[in-house]
Design a protein around this motif. Structure first.
Motif, PDB file in Angstrom:
ATOM      1  N   ASP A 121       0.860  -1.180   0.000  1.00 49.63           N
ATOM      2  CA  ASP A 121       0.000   0.000   0.000  1.00 49.63           C
ATOM      3  C   ASP A 121       0.897   1.231   0.000  1.00 49.63           C
ATOM      4  N   ALA A 122       1.236   1.690  -1.191  1.00 50.59           N
ATOM      5  CA  ALA A 122       2.156   2.822  -1.311  1.00 50.59           C
ATOM      6  C   ALA A 122       1.786   3.652  -2.522  1.00 50.59           C
ATOM      7  N   LEU A 123       2.186   4.911  -2.480  1.00 51.08           N
ATOM      8  CA  LEU A 123       1.972   5.824  -3.591  1.00 51.08           C
ATOM      9  C   LEU A 123       3.329   6.197  -4.180  1.00 51.08           C
ATOM     10  N   ARG A 124       3.433   6.105  -5.485  1.00 50.62           N
ATOM     11  CA  ARG A 124       4.693   6.417  -6.136  1.00 50.62           C
ATOM     12  C   ARG A 124       4.813   7.909  -6.392  1.00 50.62           C
ATOM     13  N   LEU A 125       5.991   8.451  -6.088  1.00 53.49           N
ATOM     14  CA  LEU A 125       6.329   9.834  -6.405  1.00 53.49           C
ATOM     15  C   LEU A 125       7.645   9.859  -7.158  1.00 53.49           C
ATOM     16  N   THR A 126       7.803  10.817  -8.044  1.00 51.14           N
ATOM     17  CA  THR A 126       9.113  11.028  -8.647  1.00 51.14           C
ATOM     18  C   THR A 126      10.045  11.616  -7.586  1.00 51.14           C
ATOM     19  N   ASP A 127      11.340  11.551  -7.840  1.00 49.37           N
ATOM     20  CA  ASP A 127      12.291  12.161  -6.910  1.00 49.37           C
ATOM     21  C   ASP A 127      11.988  13.643  -6.726  1.00 49.37           C
ATOM     22  N   GLU A 128      11.671  14.303  -7.823  1.00 47.83           N
ATOM     23  CA  GLU A 128      11.414  15.740  -7.754  1.00 47.83           C
ATOM     24  C   GLU A 128      10.182  16.038  -6.902  1.00 47.83           C
ATOM     25  N   GLU A 129       9.122  15.275  -7.095  1.00 45.57           N
ATOM     26  CA  GLU A 129       7.901  15.500  -6.325  1.00 45.57           C
ATOM     27  C   GLU A 129       8.106  15.176  -4.849  1.00 45.57           C
ATOM     28  N   PHE A 130       8.862  14.111  -4.576  1.00 47.93           N
ATOM     29  CA  PHE A 130       9.142  13.762  -3.185  1.00 47.93           C
ATOM     30  C   PHE A 130       9.876  14.903  -2.486  1.00 47.93           C
ATOM     31  N   LEU A 131      10.918  15.405  -3.120  1.00 46.09           N
ATOM     32  CA  LEU A 131      11.710  16.479  -2.510  1.00 46.09           C
ATOM     33  C   LEU A 131      10.900  17.767  -2.382  1.00 46.09           C
ATOM     34  N   ARG A 132      10.009  18.015  -3.337  1.00 41.20           N
ATOM     35  CA  ARG A 132       9.142  19.186  -3.244  1.00 41.20           C
ATOM     36  C   ARG A 132       8.241  19.068  -2.015  1.00 41.20           C
ATOM     37  N   ARG A 133       7.660  17.894  -1.818  1.00 37.55           N
ATOM     38  CA  ARG A 133       6.791  17.704  -0.650  1.00 37.55           C
ATOM     39  C   ARG A 133       7.578  17.748   0.662  1.00 37.55           C
ATOM     40  N   ALA A 134       8.786  17.203   0.627  1.00 35.72           N
ATOM     41  CA  ALA A 134       9.626  17.258   1.829  1.00 35.72           C
ATOM     42  C   ALA A 134       9.928  18.702   2.215  1.00 35.72           C
ATOM     43  N   ALA A 135      10.235  19.533   1.224  1.00 34.28           N
ATOM     44  CA  ALA A 135      10.536  20.943   1.490  1.00 34.28           C
ATOM     45  C   ALA A 135       9.328  21.673   2.061  1.00 34.28           C
ATOM     46  N   LEU A 136       8.135  21.229   1.718  1.00 33.36           N
ATOM     47  CA  LEU A 136       6.904  21.851   2.217  1.00 33.36           C
ATOM     48  C   LEU A 136       6.460  21.269   3.559  1.00 33.36           C
ATOM     49  N   GLY A 137       7.224  20.310   4.091  1.00 38.73           N
ATOM     50  CA  GLY A 137       6.879  19.728   5.384  1.00 38.73           C
ATOM     51  C   GLY A 137       5.715  18.759   5.336  1.00 38.73           C
ATOM     52  N   CYS A 138       5.564  18.082   4.204  1.00 41.00           N
ATOM     53  CA  CYS A 138       4.414  17.182   4.024  1.00 41.00           C
ATOM     54  C   CYS A 138       4.622  15.797   4.622  1.00 41.00           C
ATOM     55  N   PHE A 139       5.826  15.496   5.131  1.00 43.76           N
ATOM     56  CA  PHE A 139       6.102  14.172   5.675  1.00 43.76           C
ATOM     57  C   PHE A 139       6.308  14.245   7.184  1.00 43.76           C
ATOM     58  N   ALA A 140       5.617  13.369   7.891  1.00 36.06           N
ATOM     59  CA  ALA A 140       5.864  13.222   9.327  1.00 36.06           C
ATOM     60  C   ALA A 140       7.164  12.463   9.556  1.00 36.06           C
ATOM     61  N   LEU A 141       7.425  11.473   8.697  1.00 38.53           N
ATOM     62  CA  LEU A 141       8.638  10.666   8.761  1.00 38.53           C
ATOM     63  C   LEU A 141       9.136  10.473   7.333  1.00 38.53           C
ATOM     64  N   ARG A 142      10.428  10.475   7.156  1.00 37.23           N
ATOM     65  CA  ARG A 142      10.983  10.166   5.836  1.00 37.23           C
ATOM     66  C   ARG A 142      12.395   9.643   6.000  1.00 37.23           C
ATOM     67  N   TRP A 143      12.805   8.793   5.046  1.00 37.99           N
ATOM     68  CA  TRP A 143      14.145   8.222   5.095  1.00 37.99           C
ATOM     69  C   TRP A 143      14.548   7.802   3.688  1.00 37.99           C
ATOM     70  N   ARG A 144      15.805   7.444   3.549  1.00 38.62           N
ATOM     71  CA  ARG A 144      16.345   7.007   2.258  1.00 38.62           C
ATOM     72  C   ARG A 144      16.977   5.636   2.447  1.00 38.62           C
ATOM     73  N   SER A 145      16.673   4.709   1.561  1.00 35.19           N
ATOM     74  CA  SER A 145      17.213   3.351   1.663  1.00 35.19           C
ATOM     75  C   SER A 145      17.304   2.753   0.272  1.00 35.19           C
ATOM     76  N   HIS A 146      18.405   2.046  -0.002  1.00 37.63           N
ATOM     77  CA  HIS A 146      18.616   1.391  -1.293  1.00 37.63           C
ATOM     78  C   HIS A 146      18.440   2.370  -2.465  1.00 37.63           C
ATOM     79  N   GLY A 147      18.847   3.626  -2.250  1.00 39.55           N
ATOM     80  CA  GLY A 147      18.769   4.623  -3.303  1.00 39.55           C
ATOM     81  C   GLY A 147      17.376   5.180  -3.541  1.00 39.55           C
TER      82      GLY A 147
END
Length: 200
Positions: free
Chosen positions: A56-82
């Motif tokens: 159960d996951a939603l796919r985001l591009t790298d650009e969209e993920f980083l855009r949302r991260a910059a806007l504070g849209c994630f309660a938790l986030r991490w990077r693994s296996h690239g």
């Protein structure tokens, strides 16, 4: 920074385990067992790859993920296996309404998650290495080299913050048994069952 204080009765269950340990299967089975109106919610993850039908996951591009991260849209986030992984801040709203919220997290990120949610319940899904190897090979997602790397990581210890005592669910057998144990934890009815035990 800590999240807003949850409502009385709200609980964050931080589920972790090696890739291939069966977390997505357990969460799918758990959802099917929920009673109508029961305040137990499973948060979906945001991932920068195709999640397929198995999780159960939603796919985001790298650009969209980083855009949302910059806007504070994630309660938790991490990077693994690239890849980037994230849990949305909607879980704070769910906790504020008294829900038990289950997130599919990362063992390596437990310290950061505990810093934001000090009262979380950490749950590790454990699988025998031989069983894990068969599951990883069967899903056809990784190369032999990648599988070897994941198996190596699966046996490594991970940092556990002070005051956090993870529970452990064994998922070598029928996944329905492990899913029932996870649901008991989410409901905070921790009756003695052989499928889960507190970590030493």
């Amino acid at each position: 920074m800590n999240a807003p204080a949850p409502a009385d009765g709200a609980r964050l269950i931080y589920l972790m385990g090696a890739s291939g340990s069966g977390k997505d299967t357990l969460l799918r089975l758990l959802r099917a067992c929920l009673r109508g109106g029961e305040p137990v919610l499973v948060a979906h993850r945001y991932i920068t790859r195709d999640s397929g039908d198995s999780e159960d996951a939603l796919r985001l591009t790298d650009e969209e993920f980083l855009r949302r991260a910059a806007l504070g849209c994630f309660a938790l986030r991490w990077r693994s296996h690239g890849l980037h992984y994230g849990i949305g801040i909607e879980i704070d709203a769910w906790l504020s309404r008294g829900a038990a919220v289950i997130v599919n997290g990362s063992r390596a990120h437990l310290e950061q998650a505990h810093a934001r949610y000090p009262a979380l319940t950490a749950v590790e899904v454990a699988v025998d290495p031989a069983v894990l190897a068969r599951r990883l090979a069967g899903r056809g997602r990784e190369s032999a080299e990648q599988i070897a790397q994941r198996l190596s990581r699966a046996t490594q210890a991970f940092p556990v913050p002070p005051g956090c005592r993870p529970l452990r669910i064994d998922n070598d057998g029928a996944p329905e048994t492990a899913a029932a144990a996870l649901l008991d934890i989410a409901r905070a009815k921790l009756r003695p069952v052989v499928a889960w035990r507190e970590q030493a």
